[in-house]
Design an enzyme around this catalytic site. Structure first.
Site, short mmCIF file in Angstrom:
data_model
loop_
_atom_site.label_atom_id
_atom_site.label_comp_id
_atom_site.label_asym_id
_atom_site.label_seq_id
_atom_site.Cartn_x
_atom_site.Cartn_y
_atom_site.Cartn_z
N CYS A 12 0.84 -1.21 0.00
CA CYS A 12 0.00 0.00 0.00
C CYS A 12 0.86 1.25 0.00
O CYS A 12 0.55 2.24 -0.67
CB CYS A 12 -0.92 0.02 1.23
SG CYS A 12 -1.99 -1.42 1.35
C1 BEZ Z 1 0.53 -4.70 1.85
O1 BEZ Z 1 0.19 -3.56 1.54
O2 BEZ Z 1 1.70 -5.07 1.75
C2 BEZ Z 1 -0.49 -5.71 2.37
C3 BEZ Z 1 -1.62 -5.26 3.04
C4 BEZ Z 1 -2.52 -6.20 3.52
C5 BEZ Z 1 -2.30 -7.56 3.32
C6 BEZ Z 1 -1.18 -7.97 2.61
C7 BEZ Z 1 -0.27 -7.05 2.13
#
Ligand code: BEZ
Length: 229
Positions: free
Chosen positions: A52
């Protein structure tokens, strides 16, 4: 607190549900926020997560390109605006950007439910209480508040901000001319004459069009007419 005013199954062509929400740049009423612009409404699973962080940085870096096209960006996740505010500092530091667009705090997942952004299938995409996160959704909404594109990506896979911009270019070009755009099209490439255009009409609209098959006709876009000074 965010309040939702519309629910239901969303499809391309649906009117984007209106809602009120708190964002990192203040309270909004979504339809007022859209105004006469295009809007990219996109969700992410959670603040302070790796993928994210890279995504929000990429959208922030491309914001000026979206603005040139009359497009506003607005993010969303089921975190508070206080959390978003702290996280934005990290995003700016990591990506070397200056994230200015609002991020909605949808702690109660009301907007996420209205926009079908909740992950019911991926049992790994849950918070510490086992509650489903928001997925990586993208909605492109036009100035008539009509949903023109819906994308859903899994938590494991970061999106491509340039692809979202490319779709905006395709949609805006198709709204202006009677054309569609082929696979991997980017601005400057030839486009496809819309199937509703007869060959006689095409001779006027697209003098340089060429017929590959009766149903597949390519053309350069007509040159923009400039007004004399
Ligand atoms: C991420 O942004 O890396 C992420 C967020 C939630 C679950 C898995 C990955």
């Amino acid at each position: 607190m965010a309040t939702q005013t519309s629910t239901g199954s969303l499809r391309l062509g649906s009117i984007a549900p209106d809602f009120e929400a708190e964002t990192t740049t203040g309270s909004i009423k979504f339809h007022e926020f859209i105004g006469d612009k295009w809007v990219i409404l996109f969700s992410h699973p959670e603040d302070f997560t790796p993928v994210c962080t890279t995504e929000l940085g990429a959208f922030a870096k491309l914001e000026s390109e979206f603005t040139k096209r009359g497009v506003k960006l607005i993010g969303l996740s089921a975190n508070t605006i206080e959390s978003h505010g702290l996280w934005i500092k990290d995003i700016d530091e990591v990506s070397g950007c200056n994230l200015k667009f609002p991020i909605i705090g949808d702690k109660e997942r009301k907007i996420a439910h209205a926009y079908d952004m909740i992950d019911y299938q991926d049992t790994t995409n849950v918070d510490s209480k086992g509650i489903a996160f928001t997925i990586r959704s993208v909605f492109i909404i036009d100035p008539k508040k009509t949903i023109r594109l819906i994308m859903s990506y899994p938590a494991s896979t970061g999106r491509n901000a340039a692809e979202v911009l490319r779709v905006v270019d395709s949609l805006q070009t198709g709204d202006k001319h009677r054309i569609t755009t082929p696979i991997n099209w980017v601005p400057g490439d030839d486009v496809i004459v819309h199937p509703s255009v007869t060959n006689d009409e095409a001779k006027t609209l697209f003098p340089d069009f060429r017929i590959v098959k009766p149903y597949l006709r390519f053309t350069p876009l007509p040159k923009e007419k400039t007004t004399a000074a």
